[in-house]
Design a protein around this motif. Sequence first.
Motif, PDB file in Angstrom:
ATOM      1  N   ARG A 178      42.864  45.533  39.117  1.00  0.00           N
ATOM      2  CA  ARG A 178      42.418  44.196  39.519  1.00  0.00           C
ATOM      3  C   ARG A 178      40.908  44.072  39.630  1.00  0.00           C
ATOM      4  N   LEU A 179      40.192  45.199  39.705  1.00  0.00           N
ATOM      5  CA  LEU A 179      38.743  45.194  39.809  1.00  0.00           C
ATOM      6  C   LEU A 179      38.192  46.187  38.788  1.00  0.00           C
ATOM      7  N   LYS A 180      37.286  45.723  37.933  1.00  0.00           N
ATOM      8  CA  LYS A 180      36.717  46.563  36.887  1.00  0.00           C
ATOM      9  C   LYS A 180      35.199  46.575  37.023  1.00  0.00           C
ATOM     10  N   MET A 181      34.621  47.773  37.004  1.00  0.00           N
ATOM     11  CA  MET A 181      33.178  47.914  37.008  1.00  0.00           C
ATOM     12  C   MET A 181      32.639  47.497  35.639  1.00  0.00           C
ATOM     13  N   MET A 227      36.686  52.461  44.554  1.00  0.00           N
ATOM     14  CA  MET A 227      37.442  51.295  44.976  1.00  0.00           C
ATOM     15  C   MET A 227      37.974  50.536  43.766  1.00  0.00           C
ATOM     16  N   ALA A 228      37.138  50.400  42.735  1.00  0.00           N
ATOM     17  CA  ALA A 228      37.582  49.719  41.520  1.00  0.00           C
ATOM     18  C   ALA A 228      38.657  50.525  40.801  1.00  0.00           C
ATOM     19  N   ALA A 229      38.474  51.834  40.731  1.00  0.00           N
ATOM     20  CA  ALA A 229      39.424  52.681  40.008  1.00  0.00           C
ATOM     21  C   ALA A 229      40.800  52.692  40.654  1.00  0.00           C
ATOM     22  N   SER A 230      40.862  52.439  41.959  1.00  0.00           N
ATOM     23  CA  SER A 230      42.138  52.492  42.683  1.00  0.00           C
ATOM     24  C   SER A 230      42.683  51.106  43.008  1.00  0.00           C
ATOM     25  N   SER A 231      42.267  50.103  42.232  1.00  0.00           N
ATOM     26  CA  SER A 231      42.641  48.717  42.532  1.00  0.00           C
ATOM     27  C   SER A 231      43.796  48.208  41.685  1.00  0.00           C
ATOM     28  N   SER A 232      44.514  49.103  41.043  1.00  0.00           N
ATOM     29  CA  SER A 232      45.628  48.713  40.165  1.00  0.00           C
ATOM     30  C   SER A 232      45.163  47.775  39.052  1.00  0.00           C
ATOM     31  N   ARG A 272      39.407  39.597  29.829  1.00  0.00           N
ATOM     32  CA  ARG A 272      40.576  39.605  28.948  1.00  0.00           C
ATOM     33  C   ARG A 272      41.753  40.318  29.610  1.00  0.00           C
ATOM     34  N   GLN A 273      41.446  41.348  30.406  1.00  0.00           N
ATOM     35  CA  GLN A 273      42.484  42.121  31.076  1.00  0.00           C
ATOM     36  C   GLN A 273      42.964  41.474  32.369  1.00  0.00           C
ATOM     37  N   GLY A 274      42.362  40.366  32.760  1.00  0.00           N
ATOM     38  CA  GLY A 274      42.767  39.681  33.973  1.00  0.00           C
ATOM     39  C   GLY A 274      42.234  40.290  35.248  1.00  0.00           C
ATOM     40  N   ALA A 275      41.188  41.117  35.139  1.00  0.00           N
ATOM     41  CA  ALA A 275      40.594  41.762  36.309  1.00  0.00           C
ATOM     42  C   ALA A 275      39.404  40.950  36.813  1.00  0.00           C
ATOM     43  N   VAL A 276      39.081  41.142  38.087  1.00  0.00           N
ATOM     44  CA  VAL A 276      37.824  40.645  38.629  1.00  0.00           C
ATOM     45  C   VAL A 276      36.736  41.647  38.242  1.00  0.00           C
ATOM     46  N   ASP A 306      38.888  39.208  49.959  1.00  0.00           N
ATOM     47  CA  ASP A 306      39.603  40.393  49.488  1.00  0.00           C
ATOM     48  C   ASP A 306      40.109  40.053  48.092  1.00  0.00           C
ATOM     49  N   LEU A 307      40.566  41.057  47.348  1.00  0.00           N
ATOM     50  CA  LEU A 307      40.936  40.821  45.958  1.00  0.00           C
ATOM     51  C   LEU A 307      42.099  39.842  45.795  1.00  0.00           C
ATOM     52  N   PRO A 308      43.148  39.916  46.604  1.00  0.00           N
ATOM     53  CA  PRO A 308      44.222  38.933  46.430  1.00  0.00           C
ATOM     54  C   PRO A 308      43.745  37.494  46.630  1.00  0.00           C
ATOM     55  N   ARG A 309      42.940  37.250  47.672  1.00  0.00           N
ATOM     56  CA  ARG A 309      42.445  35.883  47.873  1.00  0.00           C
ATOM     57  C   ARG A 309      41.442  35.486  46.798  1.00  0.00           C
ATOM     58  N   ALA A 310      40.629  36.440  46.344  1.00  0.00           N
ATOM     59  CA  ALA A 310      39.676  36.135  45.275  1.00  0.00           C
ATOM     60  C   ALA A 310      40.413  35.731  43.999  1.00  0.00           C
ATOM     61  N   ARG A 311      41.497  36.429  43.687  1.00  0.00           N
ATOM     62  CA  ARG A 311      42.293  36.078  42.506  1.00  0.00           C
ATOM     63  C   ARG A 311      42.945  34.706  42.701  1.00  0.00           C
ATOM     64  N   ASP A 312      43.449  34.425  43.890  1.00  0.00           N
ATOM     65  CA  ASP A 312      43.999  33.094  44.165  1.00  0.00           C
ATOM     66  C   ASP A 312      42.949  32.018  43.910  1.00  0.00           C
ATOM     67  N   GLY A 313      41.713  32.304  44.324  1.00  0.00           N
ATOM     68  CA  GLY A 313      40.635  31.330  44.209  1.00  0.00           C
ATOM     69  C   GLY A 313      40.000  31.246  42.846  1.00  0.00           C
ATOM     70  N   GLY A 314      40.425  32.076  41.897  1.00  0.00           N
ATOM     71  CA  GLY A 314      39.931  31.969  40.538  1.00  0.00           C
ATOM     72  C   GLY A 314      38.683  32.769  40.244  1.00  0.00           C
TER      73      GLY A 314
END
Length: 364
Positions: A123-126, A116-121, A138-142, A75-83
Amino acid sequence: MPHGKAATVSQLVSRPVAELATALRISEEAVALTRSVDLIDLHVDTFIPVRLWGYDPRLRHGRGLLRGYFFGHLDLPRARDGGLSGAMFSITTNPFRTARGRWNTFLANLDRLREMAASSSGRLKMVRTLTEYREARRQGAVACLPAVQGANCLDGALGGPRDIPDRLLTRATLVHLSNTRSGVTSGPWGRLRRHRGLTARGRALVAQLDEERIFVDLAHAHPDSFWDAVDAHDPQLPLLATHTGVRGVHSMWRNLDDAQLRAVANSGGVVGIIAASYFLVPKGRRDHGSMIIEHMEHAIQVAGEEHVGLGTDFDGFIVPPPDLRSADAYPRIVQYMLDAGWSQARIERVLGGNFLRAFGAMRP
């Protein structure tokens, strides 16, 4: 996709380096290094549980009731934790629909992935190009690179890949677990076909994908279809095999042999090593995440370190090694690289640099 689920602060902020290192029982160096480089997973199938039961990868879930067997990996929170900085999010085709049904369903799922990307605050960019990836980074998104597994979803499109809206598709896996009108799978169903290479339709599809600068992915292809695709492919463009093991470590039907590894490398492409124990671990060997490094090292020896990457197949109905069943464990892979004496330059290439070079050649 459910609406209105706001992310909490804890879901937006990655766990501190020291805390994650302690939880994973690895060095802080491994966590910090993972987060500092481009980490691109060439094949993530988390959209399968999204489609099957409404799994919401924007929220933190953990490994679930199955403890990481088959699903519950990312999921996105764990993916961000994992880099994780980017991934090819795959839309897997249901082969039992009609051609038109497959195409319409693909379009609907592409819209759903975009939503899903548009509603991810944020955190996820197409992303569709290397430039867009750099901006998402640069924006810190996955970065989400939309992909399809099973290019037979395009059978119902009158214009083929040209009909895909907004050039959103970055990769197409030619075949998946079933035979198609284009080619033959490496799996058991491939035995049902006498001719196991690409059909004329399949060769035309490869040319169309090349024209649209969509990566041709040879994972899952029967060897005859694999070699026909290499022959039909524009030699100036890189090929991918996004999620596979290598036969030099584990000789089984799904893995690539040395000649296939060299063919992908000769195109300037990348072979992504899978995180599925069934493909990684020969009989009698320990089921452990370090087996990924063994497969990578063989691929590097054969094809060169400029042509190897990571394609976990998380949430693709696989069972990863016990120590790699959650996306926050990507730094464990880096720890195994460090333990094997890999240089930082090699680590950076394999984690993402090699793919980004190929991506820039396709879509700068």
